[in-house]
Design an enzyme around this catalytic site. Structure first.
Site, short mmCIF file in Angstrom:
data_model
loop_
_atom_site.label_atom_id
_atom_site.label_comp_id
_atom_site.label_asym_id
_atom_site.label_seq_id
_atom_site.Cartn_x
_atom_site.Cartn_y
_atom_site.Cartn_z
N SER A 111 0.83 -1.10 -0.01
CA SER A 111 0.00 0.07 0.14
C SER A 111 0.82 1.31 0.05
CB SER A 111 -1.24 -0.03 1.09
OG SER A 111 -2.10 1.04 0.74
N ASP A 251 -9.51 -5.76 -4.32
CA ASP A 251 -8.71 -4.66 -3.66
C ASP A 251 -9.18 -3.30 -4.05
OD1 ASP A 251 -6.60 -3.51 -2.64
OD2 ASP A 251 -5.06 -4.95 -3.67
N HIS A 278 -7.09 -6.17 -0.16
CA HIS A 278 -6.10 -5.49 0.06
C HIS A 278 -4.88 -6.33 0.75
CE1 HIS A 278 -4.20 -1.66 -0.32
NE2 HIS A 278 -3.85 -1.27 0.93
#
Length: 310
Positions: A111, A251, A278
């Site tokens: 991320s 995601d 995610h």
């Protein structure tokens, strides 16, 4: 023979501050070590702890808590302007030097960690052998636009509730928190209940949201901090190492979000995990680790020839 983890923890002095780190495996094994950069900004290493599994392959794995988070120095009184991409780039370089691996290492950024990793890789550091942006944005405006699209597909009333409280600025209202959790359960981590290491990271953010609020905002999808206009698009072609893009079918880092990695980087491949959102490293742990190890074994080999832009 059963793999027995060799684990070492320590602190790297970073100016007047301390960066906590943990090494799983042997840095002197001769195999390229993997540095794991957690997300947020403002999370902790806990939720990406699963990547320690990679060490069984002979690639040592380094986790660390970024400044302001976890076991590293907390600075809750710092002005939001203190928290910059440049600061965290300096911290990463400092850690590489401290561990004496700056001449041979790979990076996996999850991320926000992939955003930071992108900034690092764009500078073409000589020791970087491979880059893995996992579930990472390339443009925050695209990220927010896609989040808004996903929100509208949630059960009836959720998006409207989120919008109501975002307009009012009532981010701590229980109704807003509950609606946010619906998004998270669909698009952040689909393992219910959340595993302990994931819950521990979110609890840590709640306990000290200094960095998260300064750079991101109150939630994953309402980005009003200093990163709101950040993008790496148009610069990713400078990344000159083998790259593995990771994302999940559900995601918040949608295919549109990760597409610039695939369009701009010369030596790139994409692993899309069908049963993940995610956090494929949690949701499909074994498959995710296998994919990472296979990639590292291939591209960190002396025989591997990096693909160049045509």
């Amino acid at each position: 023979m059963e793999f027995i983890e060799k684990i070492r923890e320590g602190y790297a002095a970073f100016g007047a501050y301390q960066t906590w780190y943990r090494v799983t495996g042997d840095l002197s094994s001769g195999r390229t070590p993997l540095v794991v950069i957690h997300g947020g900004p403002g999370c902790t290493h806990d939720y990406v702890d699963a990547f320690k599994d990679v060490a069984a392959s002979g690639h040592a794995v380094i986790h660390y808590d970024q400044l302001g988070n976890g076991r590293s120095t907390h600075l809750p009184d710092k002005d939001p302007s203190f928290w910059t991409v440049g600061l965290f780039l300096e911290e990463l370089n400092n850690l590489l030097d401290h561990l004496q691996i700056s001449d041979n290492y790979a990076i996996l950024g999850q991320s926000w960690g992939g955003m930071l990793g992108s900034e690092h890789a764009i500078l073409q550091p000589k020791g970087l052998r491979a880059f893995i942006p996992a579930n990472s944005p390339t443009c925050m405006r695209t990220w927010v636009s896609e989040a808004n699209r996903l929100r509208k597909l949630l059960p009836e009333g959720v998006h409207e509730t989120l919008l109501k409280h975002e307009t009012a600025g009532t981010y701590q209202d229980p109704e807003y928190l509950a609606a946010s959790r619906v998004f998270y359960d669909h698009h952040v981590c689909r393992v219910i209940p959340w595993p302990e290491e994931v819950a521990r990271t979110f609890a840590a953010v709640d306990a000290d949201p200094t960095v998260y609020h300064a750079m991101s905002g109150p939630t994953e999808f309402h980005v009003i901090g200093s990163l709101k206009d950040w993008k790496s698009t148009g610069r990713l072609s400078a990344i000159n190492v083998p790259t593995l893009v990771i994302s999940g079918r559900h995601d918040e880092a949608t295919p549109l979000v990760v597409k610039p990695f695939l369009d701009e980087i010369a030596d790139v491949r994409w692993a899309l995990f069908e049963d993940s959102s995610h956090m494929p490293h949690v949701e499909e742990r074994q498959a995710c680790m296998g994919t990472v190890v296979k990639f590292l074994d291939e591209v960190c080999s002396a025989k591997y020839k990096v693909l160049k832009a045509s």
